[in-house]
Design a protein around this motif. Structure first.
Motif, PDB file in Angstrom:
ATOM      1  N   LYS A  26      12.549  -4.330  -6.684  1.00 45.73           N
ATOM      2  CA  LYS A  26      12.158  -5.656  -7.167  1.00 45.73           C
ATOM      3  C   LYS A  26      12.824  -6.742  -6.296  1.00 45.73           C
ATOM      4  CE  LYS A  26      12.560  -8.041 -11.579  1.00 45.73           C
ATOM      5  NZ  LYS A  26      13.219  -8.004 -12.881  1.00 45.73           N
ATOM      6  N   ALA A  27      14.086  -6.514  -5.977  1.00 48.33           N
ATOM      7  CA  ALA A  27      14.828  -7.479  -5.153  1.00 48.33           C
ATOM      8  C   ALA A  27      14.304  -7.512  -3.718  1.00 48.33           C
ATOM      9  CB  ALA A  27      16.322  -7.127  -5.159  1.00 48.33           C
ATOM     10  N   ILE A  28      13.937  -6.359  -3.184  1.00 53.26           N
ATOM     11  CA  ILE A  28      13.385  -6.310  -1.814  1.00 53.26           C
ATOM     12  C   ILE A  28      12.159  -7.219  -1.731  1.00 53.26           C
ATOM     13  CG2 ILE A  28      12.025  -4.784  -0.287  1.00 53.26           C
ATOM     14  CD1 ILE A  28      14.129  -2.566  -1.011  1.00 53.26           C
ATOM     15  N   ASN A  29      11.292  -7.123  -2.737  1.00 53.40           N
ATOM     16  CA  ASN A  29      10.078  -7.933  -2.766  1.00 53.40           C
ATOM     17  C   ASN A  29      10.400  -9.415  -2.935  1.00 53.40           C
ATOM     18  OD1 ASN A  29       7.453  -8.954  -4.547  1.00 53.40           O
ATOM     19  ND2 ASN A  29       7.032  -7.664  -2.770  1.00 53.40           N
ATOM     20  N   ALA A  30      11.356  -9.707  -3.827  1.00 52.15           N
ATOM     21  CA  ALA A  30      11.716 -11.121  -4.070  1.00 52.15           C
ATOM     22  C   ALA A  30      12.433 -11.715  -2.856  1.00 52.15           C
ATOM     23  CB  ALA A  30      12.603 -11.217  -5.306  1.00 52.15           C
ATOM     24  N   LEU A  31      13.267 -10.917  -2.208  1.00 54.74           N
ATOM     25  CA  LEU A  31      13.963 -11.417  -1.009  1.00 54.74           C
ATOM     26  C   LEU A  31      12.945 -11.723   0.091  1.00 54.74           C
ATOM     27  CD1 LEU A  31      17.072  -9.014  -0.951  1.00 54.74           C
ATOM     28  CD2 LEU A  31      17.150 -11.494  -1.297  1.00 54.74           C
ATOM     29  N   LEU A  32      11.945 -10.847   0.201  1.00 48.67           N
ATOM     30  CA  LEU A  32      10.893 -11.057   1.216  1.00 48.67           C
ATOM     31  C   LEU A  32      10.182 -12.388   0.993  1.00 48.67           C
ATOM     32  CD1 LEU A  32       9.305  -9.815   3.620  1.00 48.67           C
ATOM     33  CD2 LEU A  32       7.776  -8.790   1.924  1.00 48.67           C
ATOM     34  N   GLN A  33       9.929 -12.736  -0.286  1.00 46.95           N
ATOM     35  CA  GLN A  33       9.266 -14.026  -0.584  1.00 46.95           C
ATOM     36  C   GLN A  33      10.117 -15.191  -0.090  1.00 46.95           C
ATOM     37  OE1 GLN A  33       6.256 -13.437  -1.803  1.00 46.95           O
ATOM     38  NE2 GLN A  33       6.897 -11.297  -2.083  1.00 46.95           N
ATOM     39  N   GLU A  34      11.440 -14.952   0.018  1.00 43.19           N
ATOM     40  CA  GLU A  34      12.342 -16.008   0.512  1.00 43.19           C
ATOM     41  C   GLU A  34      12.594 -15.863   2.018  1.00 43.19           C
ATOM     42  OE1 GLU A  34      15.910 -16.251  -1.885  1.00 43.19           O
ATOM     43  OE2 GLU A  34      14.775 -16.012  -3.742  1.00 43.19           O
ATOM     44  N   GLY A  35      11.859 -14.959   2.656  1.00 41.31           N
ATOM     45  CA  GLY A  35      12.007 -14.783   4.112  1.00 41.31           C
ATOM     46  C   GLY A  35      13.207 -13.941   4.508  1.00 41.31           C
ATOM     47  N   ILE A  36      13.767 -13.199   3.560  1.00 39.71           N
ATOM     48  CA  ILE A  36      14.947 -12.371   3.850  1.00 39.71           C
ATOM     49  C   ILE A  36      14.515 -10.913   3.999  1.00 39.71           C
ATOM     50  CG2 ILE A  36      17.183 -11.559   2.959  1.00 39.71           C
ATOM     51  CD1 ILE A  36      17.359 -14.288   1.459  1.00 39.71           C
ATOM     52  N   ARG A  37      14.861 -10.328   5.155  1.00 43.02           N
ATOM     53  CA  ARG A  37      14.444  -8.944   5.433  1.00 43.02           C
ATOM     54  C   ARG A  37      15.438  -7.941   4.860  1.00 43.02           C
ATOM     55  NH1 ARG A  37      14.354  -7.940  11.131  1.00 43.02           N
ATOM     56  NH2 ARG A  37      16.114  -9.356  11.195  1.00 43.02           N
ATOM     57  N   SER A  38      14.900  -6.778   4.471  1.00 38.90           N
ATOM     58  CA  SER A  38      15.784  -5.774   3.877  1.00 38.90           C
ATOM     59  C   SER A  38      15.610  -4.400   4.505  1.00 38.90           C
ATOM     60  CB  SER A  38      15.526  -5.685   2.373  1.00 38.90           C
ATOM     61  OG  SER A  38      14.198  -5.289   2.178  1.00 38.90           O
ATOM     62  N   ASN A  39      16.681  -3.622   4.378  1.00 36.29           N
ATOM     63  CA  ASN A  39      16.685  -2.208   4.782  1.00 36.29           C
ATOM     64  C   ASN A  39      16.892  -1.418   3.494  1.00 36.29           C
ATOM     65  OD1 ASN A  39      17.379   0.379   5.551  1.00 36.29           O
ATOM     66  ND2 ASN A  39      19.007  -0.239   6.976  1.00 36.29           N
ATOM     67  N   CYS A  40      15.854  -0.689   3.088  1.00 31.73           N
ATOM     68  CA  CYS A  40      15.932   0.049   1.830  1.00 31.73           C
ATOM     69  C   CYS A  40      16.652   1.379   2.082  1.00 31.73           C
ATOM     70  CB  CYS A  40      14.527   0.265   1.286  1.00 31.73           C
ATOM     71  SG  CYS A  40      14.547   0.951  -0.370  1.00 31.73           S
ATOM     72  N   THR A  41      17.815   1.541   1.468  1.00 30.55           N
ATOM     73  CA  THR A  41      18.694   2.660   1.792  1.00 30.55           C
ATOM     74  C   THR A  41      18.760   3.701   0.677  1.00 30.55           C
ATOM     75  OG1 THR A  41      20.888   3.206   2.664  1.00 30.55           O
ATOM     76  CG2 THR A  41      20.816   1.533   0.929  1.00 30.55           C
ATOM     77  N   LEU A  42      19.359   4.839   1.017  1.00 29.40           N
ATOM     78  CA  LEU A  42      19.493   5.967   0.084  1.00 29.40           C
ATOM     79  C   LEU A  42      18.120   6.508  -0.298  1.00 29.40           C
ATOM     80  CD1 LEU A  42      22.452   4.618  -2.101  1.00 29.40           C
ATOM     81  CD2 LEU A  42      22.537   6.625  -0.610  1.00 29.40           C
ATOM     82  N   CYS A  43      17.273   6.708   0.712  1.00 29.17           N
ATOM     83  CA  CYS A  43      15.934   7.264   0.484  1.00 29.17           C
ATOM     84  C   CYS A  43      15.962   8.780   0.687  1.00 29.17           C
ATOM     85  CB  CYS A  43      14.934   6.619   1.449  1.00 29.17           C
ATOM     86  SG  CYS A  43      13.310   7.411   1.383  1.00 29.17           S
ATOM     87  N   PHE A  44      15.502   9.500  -0.330  1.00 26.59           N
ATOM     88  CA  PHE A  44      15.535  10.962  -0.283  1.00 26.59           C
ATOM     89  C   PHE A  44      14.179  11.610  -0.578  1.00 26.59           C
ATOM     90  CE2 PHE A  44      19.883   9.592  -0.967  1.00 26.59           C
ATOM     91  CZ  PHE A  44      20.553  10.329  -0.002  1.00 26.59           C
ATOM     92  N   SER A  45      13.135  10.795  -0.756  1.00 25.68           N
ATOM     93  CA  SER A  45      11.810  11.403  -0.965  1.00 25.68           C
ATOM     94  C   SER A  45      10.736  10.511  -0.350  1.00 25.68           C
ATOM     95  CB  SER A  45      11.530  11.607  -2.465  1.00 25.68           C
ATOM     96  OG  SER A  45      11.058  10.407  -3.035  1.00 25.68           O
ATOM     97  N   PRO A  46       9.609  11.125   0.090  1.00 25.89           N
ATOM     98  CA  PRO A  46       8.539  10.329   0.692  1.00 25.89           C
ATOM     99  C   PRO A  46       7.923   9.351  -0.292  1.00 25.89           C
ATOM    100  CG  PRO A  46       7.946  12.682   0.618  1.00 25.89           C
ATOM    101  CD  PRO A  46       9.353  12.576   0.139  1.00 25.89           C
ATOM    102  N   THR A  47       7.915   9.687  -1.578  1.00 25.33           N
ATOM    103  CA  THR A  47       7.313   8.762  -2.545  1.00 25.33           C
ATOM    104  C   THR A  47       8.236   7.557  -2.778  1.00 25.33           C
ATOM    105  OG1 THR A  47       8.052  10.377  -4.191  1.00 25.33           O
ATOM    106  CG2 THR A  47       5.691  10.247  -3.773  1.00 25.33           C
ATOM    107  N   GLN A  48       9.548   7.773  -2.670  1.00 23.02           N
ATOM    108  CA  GLN A  48      10.474   6.624  -2.706  1.00 23.02           C
ATOM    109  C   GLN A  48      10.161   5.701  -1.519  1.00 23.02           C
ATOM    110  OE1 GLN A  48      14.384   8.575  -2.571  1.00 23.02           O
ATOM    111  NE2 GLN A  48      14.879   7.634  -4.532  1.00 23.02           N
ATOM    112  N   ALA A  49       9.929   6.322  -0.359  1.00 18.79           N
ATOM    113  CA  ALA A  49       9.644   5.540   0.853  1.00 18.79           C
ATOM    114  C   ALA A  49       8.335   4.765   0.718  1.00 18.79           C
ATOM    115  CB  ALA A  49       9.593   6.469   2.063  1.00 18.79           C
ATOM    116  N   LEU A  50       7.372   5.374   0.041  1.00 18.98           N
ATOM    117  CA  LEU A  50       6.086   4.697  -0.196  1.00 18.98           C
ATOM    118  C   LEU A  50       6.319   3.428  -1.022  1.00 18.98           C
ATOM    119  CD1 LEU A  50       2.979   4.590  -0.165  1.00 18.98           C
ATOM    120  CD2 LEU A  50       2.966   6.299  -1.975  1.00 18.98           C
TER     121      LEU A  50
END
Ligand code: G3P
Length: 227
Positions: free
Chosen positions: A98-122
């Protein structure tokens, strides 16, 4: 393929930069702890990330230490003020997405970490993460296949044309780098030790020793007066 160094140690970042192969840096709370121990003094997080951002022109991931939407947003906004090349590292949890999406609306880029499954990555791509970080070594650690995770993420992102960059993380050895490169991962982040291992090849050493000793003999021949 971009090469990031996975460390918060300034000396290591300097060393990798001097090698001429460094595109960016990833940090996390554990790496901050190591850097602080090595420095022998507590480090100011913001000041330290600012120093790293000054060292490299590429992206520098700085991680939030929060698990609720409001707190992730607060920390993310603060981190983003440090420099233009800061990317906010956010854990792959519901509030994180939710924060990744909201940060993007403010022009802030994110690195989504602790990914352990392809569906999480999706989900991370749908939320608008700039990077997804599958942790290869940690998947291998539990007798599963870290490289398969990267392969499946790349496949899904390619099918749907997601722009989220695949940042192969938790890299432990050169084979992780080779396989990530062959699969087309956009970035590999790795410790300095792995970057150095990529340089070494026994045939390079043997060949160089031969060239050096033959050159010495050639020079001795040139120095010998002709009769
Ligand atoms: O930056 C996060 C990641 O690379 C962690 O690696 O070796 O602690 O699993 P590792």
């Amino acid at each position: 393929m971009k090469f990031f160094i996975d460390t918060a140690d300034l000396a290591e970042i300097h060393e990798a930069k001097d090698m001429g192969v460094l595109d960016g840096v990833t940090t996390n709370p554990s790496l901050m702890r190591v850097a602080s121990e090595r420095a022998g003094k507590p480090l100011d997080f913001f000041d330290h990330i600012a120093k790293i951002c000054n060292l490299v022109s590429g992206d520098v991931s700085a991680e939030v230490t929060a698990v609720t939407f409001d707190e992730i947003m607060k920390q993310g906004r603060e981190l983003a003020t440090i420099a233009d090349n800061v990317v906010v590292k956010v854990p792959l949890i519901l509030d994180g997405l939710k924060a990744i999406n909201a940060l993007l609306q403010e022009g802030i880029r994110s690195n989504c970490t602790l990914c352990f499954s392809p569906t999480q990555a999706l989900l991370a791509a749908k939320a608008g993460a700039a990077y997804i970080s599958p942790f290869i070594g940690r998947v291998d650690d539990i007798s599963s296949d870290g490289m398969k995770l990267v392969q499946e993420i790349i496949e899904i992102y390619t099918i749907y044309g997601y722009e989220t960059e695949v940042l192969a993380a938790s890299i432990r050895h050169p084979m992780h780098v080779l396989e990530s490169a062959l699969m087309g991962a956009h970035v590999a982040t790795m410790p300095l030790g792995v970057i150095k291992k990529l340089v070494s090849h026994p045939l390079t050493d043997i060949g160089l020793n031969k060239f050096m000793s033959d050159w010495e003999k050639f020079e001795q021949q040139s120095d010998t007066p002709q009769s």
